[in-house]
Design a protein around this motif. Structure first.
Motif, PDB file in Angstrom:
ATOM      1  N   ILE A 246       0.608  -1.380  -0.312  1.00 55.00           N
ATOM      2  CA  ILE A 246       0.015  -0.168  -0.339  1.00 55.00           C
ATOM      3  C   ILE A 246       0.867   1.339  -0.244  1.00 55.00           C
TER       4      ILE A 246
ATOM      5  N   PHE B 122      14.274  -2.698  -8.638  1.00 57.55           N
ATOM      6  CA  PHE B 122      14.534  -1.488  -8.661  1.00 57.55           C
ATOM      7  C   PHE B 122      14.399  -1.027  -9.806  1.00 57.55           C
ATOM      8  N   LEU B 123      13.951   0.094 -10.431  1.00 53.53           N
ATOM      9  CA  LEU B 123      14.132   0.997 -12.083  1.00 53.53           C
ATOM     10  C   LEU B 123      15.018   1.900 -11.909  1.00 53.53           C
TER      11      LEU B 123
HETATM   12  N1  MSP Z   1       3.991   2.028   2.533  1.00 58.21           N
HETATM   13  C1  MSP Z   1       4.801   1.214   2.101  1.00 58.21           C
HETATM   14  C2  MSP Z   1       4.576  -0.120   1.987  1.00 58.21           C
HETATM   15  C3  MSP Z   1       3.448  -0.788   2.855  1.00 58.21           C
HETATM   16  S1  MSP Z   1       3.079  -2.624   2.814  1.00 58.21           S
HETATM   17  C4  MSP Z   1       2.100  -3.114   3.559  1.00 58.21           C
HETATM   18  C5  MSP Z   1       5.785   2.033   1.634  1.00 58.21           C
HETATM   19  N2  MSP Z   1       5.051   2.331  -0.272  1.00 58.21           N
HETATM   20  S2  MSP Z   1       6.115   3.432  -0.934  1.00 58.21           S
HETATM   21  O1  MSP Z   1       4.626   4.153  -1.243  1.00 58.21           O
HETATM   22  O2  MSP Z   1       7.299   4.136  -0.352  1.00 58.21           O
HETATM   23  O3  MSP Z   1       6.367   2.273  -2.104  1.00 58.21           O
HETATM   24  C6  MSP Z   1       6.861   2.017  -2.161  1.00 58.21           C
HETATM   25  C7  MSP Z   1       7.049   0.630  -3.240  1.00 58.21           C
HETATM   26  O4  MSP Z   1       6.957   0.895  -4.229  1.00 58.21           O
HETATM   27  C8  MSP Z   1       8.176   0.004  -3.134  1.00 58.21           C
HETATM   28  O5  MSP Z   1       7.950  -0.969  -2.417  1.00 58.21           O
HETATM   29  C9  MSP Z   1       8.323  -0.911  -4.647  1.00 58.21           C
HETATM   30  O6  MSP Z   1       7.102  -2.036  -5.457  1.00 58.21           O
HETATM   31  C10 MSP Z   1       7.370   0.339  -5.552  1.00 58.21           C
HETATM   32  N3  MSP Z   1       8.154   1.589  -6.181  1.00 58.21           N
HETATM   33  C11 MSP Z   1       8.734   2.700  -5.795  1.00 58.21           C
HETATM   34  N4  MSP Z   1       9.860   2.657  -6.066  1.00 58.21           N
HETATM   35  C12 MSP Z   1      10.390   2.113  -6.992  1.00 58.21           C
HETATM   36  C13 MSP Z   1      11.212   2.080  -7.396  1.00 58.21           C
HETATM   37  N5  MSP Z   1      11.881   2.634  -8.389  1.00 58.21           N
HETATM   38  N6  MSP Z   1      11.664   0.893  -8.913  1.00 58.21           N
HETATM   39  C14 MSP Z   1      10.548  -0.293  -8.718  1.00 58.21           C
HETATM   40  N7  MSP Z   1       9.737   0.010  -7.800  1.00 58.21           N
HETATM   41  C15 MSP Z   1       9.450   1.120  -7.143  1.00 58.21           C
HETATM   42  O7  MSP Z   1       6.983   1.292   1.326  1.00 58.21           O
END
Ligand code: MSP
Length: 669
Positions: free
Chosen positions: A17, A299-300
């Motif tokens: 989330i 990660f991208l």
């Molecule tokens: N809120 C927490 C997650 C809680 S789940 C119980 C969180 N949120 S976040 O908005 O930071 O989102 C993280 C997620 O976004 C990563 O785990 C990934 O899935 C995605 N990504 C964010 N930046 C990314 C990249 N640069 N590349 C790929 N995925 C990325 O952490």
């Protein structure tokens, strides 16, 4: 691994989330697209398939952000959550539920989980004193930090926290977790990530602080309202909240009755692979009632660079989807990035793949086949005659492709699934050339010609099914040209191609415009200027406060090559007077300045100054501005019309200025 009940498998797949301090970007779009494609694959093979996404709305980070924007936390998260909810349909993502952690259903569930853990004796009161990274919403130990007490992920200073808290007895779960990983080797994938988790747990788990008392934006601890729950305790529980209470029909998706897969980025694996099962075990869930799998993807980067906030927002997935269609973006992300590994997003690579895989390969196969059907079969499905070795070879290629793609989707490897799918498209293109229906037609052998075309139509029909998880709209478009209805998957009905079964003769086909019209060089240039102005021309790094901050900060840095005087004169350096300065919402490093350069109107300059200066401290200061730098957009209508000069790291900048009373607009030479 898969639980079967009444003959139907159940597949429950979740995204993390997302924190609502950000907007949907290509990183979060990536995770969400993969999860939607997995949902669709399982639907296609007849599973009961359910996808969850949503927003993580509590915690210190969001409370602070709301205050900075002068809003109540609730008003702020309401507004931001909407952006996520509205974004996903633009990418053809059809999540079955969207959960927000501020919803009453969630609060009730989390409090219930808390009570269960408390009853089992795994919560105790104490005082926490250590480091905390607000960006990660995570506790850090001294040894994890970079020099200068910087968070290793955010490269920002961590904060010292000392407060009363409830601790969760995580240490007690060290051994049970290790046993669980051993008994369930596919719980964490890929294997390299599993090893990381195992070695982390083996090196010893400290009890975890799971409540906070120094702010209030969270779910209150039952009977102890001065404590709010640690945001990760709250957030992880969302996966169960969304399936309702025990006894709710949706609970059939949770193990042991269903297969529950959490797809997460590698950044948040630890929370999912360690804390989450520990909370559940502690609350009395058995090993069989833990999630089936946590899959950590990589990660991208964007054009080879780490996604800073400004870069992330420079690639707007929604805009891309509107320009090129959601399926192009979906296909590219699913195919070009090996799921589980780090990957790179690049607009040019996206267009290249579009032209090659989609246009030249699949698109051509369709237009060639249908063109031949119009010519030799009156635009209808032709009768299938006796098949020969070439047809057998293609049927075998189709069987291999469909088996390999199916297995790859099932193993959460979309890139391999699509690669396998495209082996059929390539084989069918090679088949047209070898079988040469135009030659048999010329020789008057219409039975053979029709057999070849019927074979090709069947290959295309199979492709229309196999591309559906990745490209639902293009599947519909392809099928429309083949005279077939869009796929309508149903639980219990496996639509995945099985065997080569040509259609009856005489059914109408509907040759239409190219499914993937080529993007030629001119169109590509126009698209790149529109979609990625920052990537193609202007510098793409985090908003520079200075001309060359890194080089300037280090006297030892290598000097750039010599330039002549005329080149120097080409840089229009002017004295500027800062008239106003303000923070830029949701861009924590940026300030927006109005700078008098002696022109009719002050210029807007966006600069990465916020970590070093309060806005009010800059008003009235004289600065040096590069006045003829190309304007640079930061999105949302924010355009910087110049750059100011400074030196030092972004948390300790010194502004360049002039002595005496040089008026605004004076040229430096
Ligand atoms: N809120 C927490 C997650 C809680 S789940 C119980 C969180 N949120 S976040 O908005 O930071 O989102 C993280 C997620 O976004 C990563 O785990 C990934 O899935 C995605 N990504 C964010 N930046 C990314 C990249 N640069 N590349 C790929 N995925 C990325 O952490």
């Amino acid at each position: 691994m898969r639980a079967i009940s009444r003959g139907v498998n159940r597949f429950y797949v979740t995204t993390p989330i997302y924190y609502v301090n950000d907007i949907p970007h290509v990183g979060t779009a990536y995770t969400t697209i993969v999860v939607d494609a997995l949902r669709r694959f399982h639907l296609l093979v007849g599973d009961e398939s359910r996808m969850l996404t949503g927003t993580d709305e509590h915690g210190l980070k969001l409370e602070r952000q709301a205050h900075e924007e002068g809003k109540t936390p609730q008003a702020f998260v309401d507004e931001m959550a909407e952006r996520f909810r509205q974004a996903w349909p633009v990418l053809d993502i059809e999540n079955d539920d969207f959960i927000r952690t501020t919803e009453p259903r969630h609060k009730a569930y989390v409090q219930d989980l808390w009570r269960r853990i408390e009853e089992r004796g795994d919560l105790y009161e104490g005082e926490y004193e250590d480091w905390y990274c607000v960006g990660c919403e995570s506790y850090k130990t001294e040894k994890e930090l970079l020099p200068g007490n910087l968070c290793p992920i955010h490269h920002k200073p961590v904060e010292r926290v000392k407060e009363k808290t409830f601790f969760f007895r995580l240490s007690r779960w060290e051994k049970p977790l290790l046993d669980f990983y051993e008994r369930n080797p596919s719980f964490v994938e890929p294997a390299s990530r599993r090893n990381e988790v195992i070695s982390f747990v083996s090196s010893g788990l400290r009890d975890l602080s799971v409540s906070r008392t120094s702010f209030t934006w969270g779910i209150p601890v039952p009977n102890r309202p001065e404590h709010v729950m640690y945001v990760w305790f709250d957030a992880l529980t969302n996966y169960l909240t969304a399936l309702g209470k025990e006894g709710d029909p949706l609970r059939r998706y949770w193990p042991p009755n269903g297969r529950a897969v959490h797809v997460v980025g590698k950044d948040i694996l630890r929370f999912h692979a360690i804390y989450w099962p520990a909370f559940l075990l502690s609350a009395g869930y058995t090993e069989k009632e833990l999630p089936s799998q946590v899959f950590a993807h990589g990660f991208l980067t964007v054009d080879g660079q780490k996604m800073s906030k400004s870069l992330r927002n420079a690639v707007d997935p929604l805009r891309l989807a509107r320009e090129l269609g959601p399926d192009t973006l979906r296909y590219y992300l699913l195919r070009a990035i090996a799921f589980g590994q780090d990957g790179d997003f690049s607009h040019t690579a996206l267009i290249e793949r579009y032209n090659a895989d989609l246009g030249k390969n699949l698109g051509n196969l369709l237009s060639r086949t249908l063109g031949l059907c119009v010519k030799f079969s009156d635009g209808k499905t032709p009768p299938m005659g006796e098949i020969g070795p070439l047809e057998r070879e293609l049927a075998e290629a189709a069987a291999n492709a469909s088996a390999a793609a199916r297995a790859a989707w099932d193993e959460l490897a979309p890139h391999r699934a699509l690669e396998a799918t495209w082996t059929l498209s390539s084989a069918a293109n090679a088949y047209v050339d070898k079988a040469a229906p135009w030659a048999s037609a010329k020789a008057g052998d219409m039975v053979r010609t029709h057999t070849i075309l019927a074979t090709l139509l069947e290959a295309l029909r199979q492709l229309s099914v196999m591309i559906w998880p990745a490209m639902p709209k293009k599947s519909d478009g392809l099928r429309a040209q083949l005279g077939l209805a869009p796929l309508a998957p149903k639980a219990g009905e496996d639509l995945w191609p099985k065997g080569f079964t040509p259609r009856p003769a005489g059914e109408p086909l509907a040759l239409a415009a190219a499914l993937f019209p080529t993007i030629d060089k001119d169109a590509e240039a126009a698209l790149l200027t529109k979609l990625a102005p920052h990537m193609h021309g202007a510098p793409a790094a985090e908003a520079p406060a200075t001309a060359a901050p890194a080089a300037a900060a280090s006297p030892a840095a290598e000097a750039p090559p010599a330039i002549n005087y005329d080149t120097f004169l080409g840089v229009d350096l002017r004295v500027g007077l800062v008239k106003t300065a303000e923070r830029v919402p949701r861009k924590d490093k940026l300030l927006k300045l109005a700078v008098d350069l002696g022109e009719a109107e002050p210029r807007t300059i966006i600069a990465g100054l916020a970590l070093s200066f309060k806005p009010e401290d800059l008003v009235g200061r004289k600065i040096i501005v590069v006045a003829n730098l190309e304007p640079r957009s930061f999105g949302k209508g924010l355009v910087s019309q110049g750059m100011l000069l400074a030196t030092g790291p972004s948390e300790a900048l010194h502004l360049a200025t002039v002595e005496g009373d040089a008026p605004p607009g004076s040229r430096l030479k």
